[in-house]
Design a protein around this motif. Sequence first.
Motif, mmCIF file in Angstrom:
data_model
loop_
_atom_site.group_PDB
_atom_site.id
_atom_site.type_symbol
_atom_site.label_atom_id
_atom_site.label_comp_id
_atom_site.label_asym_id
_atom_site.label_seq_id
_atom_site.Cartn_x
_atom_site.Cartn_y
_atom_site.Cartn_z
ATOM 1 N N GLN A 84 47.563 9.403 9.619
ATOM 2 C CA GLN A 84 46.820 10.561 9.151
ATOM 3 C C GLN A 84 46.089 11.169 10.333
ATOM 4 O OE1 GLN A 84 44.278 9.823 5.880
ATOM 5 N NE2 GLN A 84 44.105 11.968 5.368
ATOM 6 N N VAL A 85 46.345 12.436 10.583
ATOM 7 C CA VAL A 85 45.727 13.139 11.691
ATOM 8 C C VAL A 85 44.385 13.678 11.220
ATOM 9 C CG1 VAL A 85 45.966 15.064 13.280
ATOM 10 C CG2 VAL A 85 47.972 13.744 12.634
ATOM 11 N N THR A 86 43.331 13.398 11.980
ATOM 12 C CA THR A 86 42.007 13.838 11.561
ATOM 13 C C THR A 86 41.416 14.897 12.485
ATOM 14 O OG1 THR A 86 40.997 12.021 12.783
ATOM 15 C CG2 THR A 86 41.468 11.647 10.447
ATOM 16 N N SER A 87 42.101 15.191 13.597
ATOM 17 C CA SER A 87 41.574 16.224 14.492
ATOM 18 C C SER A 87 42.720 16.873 15.247
ATOM 19 C CB SER A 87 40.591 15.613 15.487
ATOM 20 O OG SER A 87 41.283 14.788 16.412
ATOM 21 N N ARG A 88 42.443 18.018 15.812
ATOM 22 C CA ARG A 88 43.431 18.736 16.627
ATOM 23 C C ARG A 88 43.843 17.875 17.817
ATOM 24 N NH1 ARG A 88 47.079 22.231 17.598
ATOM 25 N NH2 ARG A 88 47.016 23.487 19.478
ATOM 26 N N GLU A 89 42.891 17.164 18.407
ATOM 27 C CA GLU A 89 43.187 16.319 19.568
ATOM 28 C C GLU A 89 44.180 15.214 19.200
ATOM 29 O OE1 GLU A 89 39.933 17.055 18.628
ATOM 30 O OE2 GLU A 89 39.783 18.654 20.126
ATOM 31 N N GLU A 90 43.983 14.588 18.028
ATOM 32 C CA GLU A 90 44.929 13.554 17.578
ATOM 33 C C GLU A 90 46.306 14.154 17.364
ATOM 34 O OE1 GLU A 90 43.769 11.433 14.105
ATOM 35 O OE2 GLU A 90 42.258 10.262 15.151
ATOM 36 N N TRP A 91 46.352 15.346 16.796
ATOM 37 C CA TRP A 91 47.641 15.999 16.547
ATOM 38 C C TRP A 91 48.363 16.242 17.866
ATOM 39 C CZ3 TRP A 91 49.950 20.655 17.832
ATOM 40 C CH2 TRP A 91 51.107 20.956 17.122
ATOM 41 N N VAL A 92 47.659 16.765 18.867
ATOM 42 C CA VAL A 92 48.263 17.028 20.175
ATOM 43 C C VAL A 92 48.761 15.730 20.792
ATOM 44 C CG1 VAL A 92 47.766 17.795 22.535
ATOM 45 C CG2 VAL A 92 46.949 19.149 20.590
ATOM 46 N N GLU A 93 47.958 14.658 20.691
ATOM 47 C CA GLU A 93 48.349 13.364 21.253
ATOM 48 C C GLU A 93 49.604 12.819 20.565
ATOM 49 O OE1 GLU A 93 46.657 8.789 21.659
ATOM 50 O OE2 GLU A 93 45.329 10.371 20.914
ATOM 51 N N ILE A 94 49.622 12.876 19.239
ATOM 52 C CA ILE A 94 50.766 12.358 18.491
ATOM 53 C C ILE A 94 52.023 13.166 18.796
ATOM 54 C CG2 ILE A 94 51.743 12.133 16.162
ATOM 55 C CD1 ILE A 94 48.932 11.214 15.280
ATOM 56 N N MET A 95 51.903 14.483 18.824
ATOM 57 C CA MET A 95 53.076 15.313 19.121
ATOM 58 C C MET A 95 53.578 15.048 20.539
ATOM 59 S SD MET A 95 53.678 16.511 16.274
ATOM 60 C CE MET A 95 55.095 17.515 16.659
ATOM 61 N N GLY A 96 52.660 14.819 21.463
ATOM 62 C CA GLY A 96 53.055 14.481 22.834
ATOM 63 C C GLY A 96 53.817 13.176 22.885
ATOM 64 N N LYS A 97 53.362 12.189 22.103
ATOM 65 C CA LYS A 97 54.054 10.896 22.072
ATOM 66 C C LYS A 97 55.430 11.032 21.417
ATOM 67 C CE LYS A 97 50.051 7.942 22.461
ATOM 68 N NZ LYS A 97 49.226 6.913 21.883
ATOM 69 N N ARG A 98 55.527 11.887 20.415
ATOM 70 C CA ARG A 98 56.840 12.104 19.787
ATOM 71 C C ARG A 98 57.805 12.695 20.809
ATOM 72 N NH1 ARG A 98 55.777 14.247 13.612
ATOM 73 N NH2 ARG A 98 55.054 12.245 12.871
ATOM 74 N N LYS A 99 57.326 13.646 21.581
ATOM 75 C CA LYS A 99 58.175 14.259 22.592
ATOM 76 C C LYS A 99 58.601 13.215 23.615
ATOM 77 C CE LYS A 99 58.333 18.097 25.829
ATOM 78 N NZ LYS A 99 57.605 19.188 26.461
ATOM 79 N N GLU A 100 57.661 12.343 23.989
ATOM 80 C CA GLU A 100 57.949 11.257 24.919
ATOM 81 C C GLU A 100 59.037 10.339 24.347
ATOM 82 O OE1 GLU A 100 55.119 7.860 26.416
ATOM 83 O OE2 GLU A 100 54.141 9.830 26.615
ATOM 84 N N VAL A 101 58.908 10.005 23.076
ATOM 85 C CA VAL A 101 59.887 9.129 22.422
ATOM 86 C C VAL A 101 61.250 9.791 22.405
ATOM 87 C CG1 VAL A 101 60.539 8.107 20.218
ATOM 88 C CG2 VAL A 101 58.196 7.919 21.026
ATOM 89 N N LEU A 102 61.287 11.070 22.057
ATOM 90 C CA LEU A 102 62.564 11.791 22.021
ATOM 91 C C LEU A 102 63.214 11.816 23.392
ATOM 92 C CD1 LEU A 102 61.840 14.807 19.690
ATOM 93 C CD2 LEU A 102 63.680 13.159 19.425
ATOM 94 N N THR A 103 62.404 12.037 24.421
ATOM 95 C CA THR A 103 62.927 12.095 25.784
ATOM 96 C C THR A 103 63.494 10.749 26.183
ATOM 97 O OG1 THR A 103 61.264 13.757 26.330
ATOM 98 C CG2 THR A 103 62.328 12.667 28.171
#
Length: 195
Positions: free
Chosen positions: A176-195
């Motif tokens: 569960q994302v509770t802040s914009r910062e968490e969302w940015v961090e999670i999306m960054g990690k997803r991109k890292e995983v995809l790469t």
Amino acid sequence: MFSKADSSQISDKFTAVQMMGGNDIDDEGKAFMKRYGVGGFPTLLAMTADGAVIGRQFDRSLQGILDTMEKASVSNEEFKKTSAELAEKTDDDSVRTLAGLYKERSQLDEARSRYEKLVKKDPLVDDQEALLSVLSDLGDDDARKALLKVLVDTRTDHEKHINWRMDHAMADLPTQVTSREEWVEIMGKRKEVLT
């Protein structure tokens, strides 16, 4: 619907239970919604006393509810006959079919048991994916994560399965994302995983 006089036709044959939506949903209600795939309200589930879903529909008219309940009763009788026939057979296709029927009815423990036997005997991708789905519906995150690890470790060479690697890598992230910062961090990690 259930406060109308003619709704007694429903209670003559069935036990009606109403769950409240919106802000009234507690953790138990959320767990129920997840297990039984309720995405919103109103949703009508026709269920057996042991929790098997034998019918589902969204029409709130009295006739719609009665029709759903009658069809569900017929469907349940057909399931009893079919499941008895399949239970006597031990071939993989029969076990797989029965497991699928149990999953459709949200009898997830029964489905899990059968899929686990299939996967243990011969780990076919389709059976492993079906088991992943059942584990997710059950909310057994530890077992799901363990199976994802097996899938990632044994099938890493196949592009088609990047979703397993992503799910496995994301399993430890907050859900569960509770802040914009968490969302940015999670999306960054997803991109890292995809790469």
